[in-house]
Scaffold this active site. Structure first.
Site, mmCIF file in Angstrom:
data_model
loop_
_atom_site.group_PDB
_atom_site.id
_atom_site.type_symbol
_atom_site.label_atom_id
_atom_site.label_comp_id
_atom_site.label_asym_id
_atom_site.label_seq_id
_atom_site.Cartn_x
_atom_site.Cartn_y
_atom_site.Cartn_z
ATOM 1 C CE LYS A 61 -4.496 0.609 0.119
ATOM 2 N NZ LYS A 61 -5.473 -0.337 -0.430
HETATM 3 P P1 NAD Z 1 -12.899 7.364 -3.022
HETATM 4 O O1 NAD Z 1 -11.873 8.386 -2.704
HETATM 5 O O2 NAD Z 1 -13.306 7.173 -4.443
HETATM 6 O O3 NAD Z 1 -14.229 7.648 -2.175
HETATM 7 C C1 NAD Z 1 -14.228 7.743 -0.782
HETATM 8 C C2 NAD Z 1 -15.611 8.191 -0.363
HETATM 9 O O4 NAD Z 1 -15.696 8.152 1.068
HETATM 10 C C3 NAD Z 1 -15.956 9.614 -0.781
HETATM 11 O O5 NAD Z 1 -17.311 9.685 -1.140
HETATM 12 C C4 NAD Z 1 -15.689 10.418 0.500
HETATM 13 O O6 NAD Z 1 -16.438 11.611 0.541
HETATM 14 C C5 NAD Z 1 -16.205 9.407 1.525
HETATM 15 N N1 NAD Z 1 -15.725 9.656 2.878
HETATM 16 C C6 NAD Z 1 -14.493 9.976 3.304
HETATM 17 N N2 NAD Z 1 -14.479 10.116 4.636
HETATM 18 C C7 NAD Z 1 -15.746 9.837 5.055
HETATM 19 C C8 NAD Z 1 -16.376 9.791 6.320
HETATM 20 N N3 NAD Z 1 -15.687 10.049 7.433
HETATM 21 N N4 NAD Z 1 -17.697 9.477 6.370
HETATM 22 C C9 NAD Z 1 -18.395 9.208 5.257
HETATM 23 N N5 NAD Z 1 -17.849 9.221 4.032
HETATM 24 C C10 NAD Z 1 -16.548 9.542 3.935
HETATM 25 O O7 NAD Z 1 -12.356 5.989 -2.392
HETATM 26 P P2 NAD Z 1 -12.751 4.505 -2.817
HETATM 27 O O8 NAD Z 1 -11.757 4.045 -3.826
HETATM 28 O O9 NAD Z 1 -14.203 4.435 -3.088
HETATM 29 O O10 NAD Z 1 -12.406 3.720 -1.460
HETATM 30 C C11 NAD Z 1 -13.344 3.593 -0.397
HETATM 31 C C12 NAD Z 1 -12.924 2.453 0.515
HETATM 32 O O11 NAD Z 1 -12.854 1.251 -0.249
HETATM 33 C C13 NAD Z 1 -11.542 2.603 1.155
HETATM 34 O O12 NAD Z 1 -11.550 1.987 2.419
HETATM 35 C C14 NAD Z 1 -10.652 1.805 0.225
HETATM 36 O O13 NAD Z 1 -9.458 1.366 0.861
HETATM 37 C C15 NAD Z 1 -11.570 0.653 -0.107
HETATM 38 N N6 NAD Z 1 -11.231 -0.055 -1.333
HETATM 39 C C16 NAD Z 1 -11.163 0.594 -2.527
HETATM 40 C C17 NAD Z 1 -10.853 -0.133 -3.680
HETATM 41 C C18 NAD Z 1 -10.842 0.495 -5.040
HETATM 42 O O14 NAD Z 1 -10.728 -0.258 -6.013
HETATM 43 N N7 NAD Z 1 -10.985 1.791 -5.178
HETATM 44 C C19 NAD Z 1 -10.588 -1.518 -3.594
HETATM 45 C C20 NAD Z 1 -10.672 -2.143 -2.351
HETATM 46 C C21 NAD Z 1 -11.004 -1.402 -1.232
#
Ligand code: NAD
Length: 425
Positions: free
Chosen positions: A112
């Protein structure tokens, strides 16, 4: 365990990942001599990244990359741009990636990376400069056969394209396999942007099926409306027919018992960059939001939102952990007592769709032979099905929680690989 090495990563999220590991190591009766070797990241890089701001000043941002283990192939993991990023958080996320890749049978160790920055506070030029500088500093430590980067919170296809370009300019030829989650026009795969959310929806449907719930009579609450949250909400509404009654992001949490128009919400966020101001639901507090009565609760934002304090008050039937690490070990104890009420799809299974399709993208890039979206999605669902079935069987046979079962499978596979290779020298 006898080592002070863990102090390098001291941080609440890292402590949480260590505690989860300790419980599994005790359960699997892993020898004390093997534990630290399995738990602690192999390599960690800390950077300071100078960026010339638009006003002429120079900002310096901390950045990190952690490679958890190298026993099964290159490391693989996303890149987070967020103001709360720390070395310990990145190390925890790298560790979870290791268990996730092993659970889904991918030939990777976990990694990461991240930068402590609010990407929304940067102009487009500043974001590009920071992204390129970060990649430039990583060049001696990463590579298609060493460590492959991908997106995570706060980064997207465009950032991956800048990473790929920076690495390729240095090498002298295009190296698309250095990153996944890049645009299709430069070797990205069809279906990567949607992969994580699509996988979440697939696994929710599997859980509903197991619990004999009718998807079109169910409702769902989704925390986070970025890549994962929005694709999950859209998929639940349009593919399964479930009613999405709550959506939220870092600016607002909205509830609408009649169902939120998630397509309108997605269009709103595309224009305004945030949910605040969208009028499709009543504003509720972030605390109330997670405790709304619903069939499916999907945390798809940050770590540690389901805690010892609120776990007893959750009113969902299925908890689908789309985010990494949304549930603390204290909350886990409560959820285990409530196992007949709440069916947990643990994070390392629930959000694995992202890394599975990243693996497909890497394979396609290495072979220069590309698949269509149907092939990608079909292969994704097969892998998720195997992992889901293995977790459910292990949990039932051993009468252990789903997270225990998922982690036990992942940890055992990494341990077996390390033991097969031996300890050098
Ligand atoms: P992103 O940046 O596209 O979106 C994050 C979202 O979470 C946004 O809408 C933001 O406003 C919201 N957010 C942030 N802090 C918040 C809070 N305190 N309360 C409510 N909402 C909040 O990120 P993403 O890629 O969608 O990732 C989201 C989660 O999924 C993370 O934990 C990430 O590690 C996990 N994840 C992502 C992927 C991927 O392919 N993008 C894969 C596996 C896991």
């Amino acid at each position: 365990m006898k080592s002070n090495a863990a102090a390098i990563f001291a941080d609440p999220t890292f402590a949480m990942a260590c505690e989860q590991f300790r419980l599994i190591a005790d359960y699997l009766q892993i020898d004390e001599n093997q534990r630290h070797r399995l738990l602690l990241p192999k390599r960690a890089l800390a950077l300071t990244l100078p960026v010339r701001r638009d006003d002429g000043s120079i900002g310096v941002f901390p950045g990190y990359r952690v490679q958890h283990h190298l026993a099964m192939g290159p490391t693989k993991g996303g890149t987070r741009f967020h103001p709360s990023v720390t070395l310990g958080e990145i190390a925890a996320l790298a560790m979870w990636m290791s268990w996730k890749c092993a659970l889904t049978g991918l030939p990777y160790g976990g990694a990461k990376g991240g930068v402590t920055v609010d990407p929304r506070s940067l102009s487009a030029r500043e974001l590009e400069t920071l992204s390129r500088r970060y990649m430039q500093e990583l060049i001696p430590f990463v590579g298609p056969d060493t460590d492959v980067l991908g997106p995570d919170m706060g980064t997207n296809e465009q950032v991956m394209a800048w990473f790929m370009d920076t690495y390729s300019v240095h090498t002298g030829y295009a190296v698309p396999e250095i990153v996944t989650g890049k645009p299709v026009s430069i070797g990205g795969t069809s279906g990567r942007r949607e992969a994580t959310g699509r996988g979440v929806v697939y696994l929710i449907e599997r859980a509903m099926n197991l619990l004999k719930m009718k998807p079109d009579q169910c409702n769902a609450v989704v925390q986070g409306f970025g890549n994962v949250g929005s694709v999950t909400a859209l998929g639940l509404a349009s593919k399964t027919g479930a009613k999405v009654i709550g959506i939220s992001d870092h600016t607002v949490a909205l509830h609408n018992a009649a169902g939120v128009d998630v397509h309108a919400a997605e269009a709103y966020v595309r224009t305004h960059g945030q949910l605040a101001g969208f009028t499709g639901g009543d504003v509720v507090s972030p605390q109330e939001f997670l405790e709304l009565p619903c069939d499916v609760l999907v945390p798809a934002a940050v770590e540690g939102v389901i805690t010892g304090e609120n776990a007893g008050r959750l009113r969902c039937r299925i908890l689908a952990e789309a985010a990494n690490g949304p549930t603390t070990p204290e909350a886990d104890q409560i959820l285990f007592q409530r196992w007949e009420e709440i069916f947990v799809i643990p994070d390392i299974l629930c959000n694995a769709g992202g890394v599975v399709v990243s693996y497909f993208e890497w394979v396609q890039g290495q072979q220069q032979f590309f698949w269509n979206e149907m092939e990608v999605t079909d292969k994704l669902f097969r892998i998720l099905e195997q992992a889901f079935a293995a977790v459910i069987k292990r949990a039932r046979d051993a009468k252990i929680p789903h997270r225990f079962a998922a982690m036990a499978i992942g940890v055992e596979r990494v341990l077996a690989a390390k033991q097969a290779r031996g300890l050098f020298p």
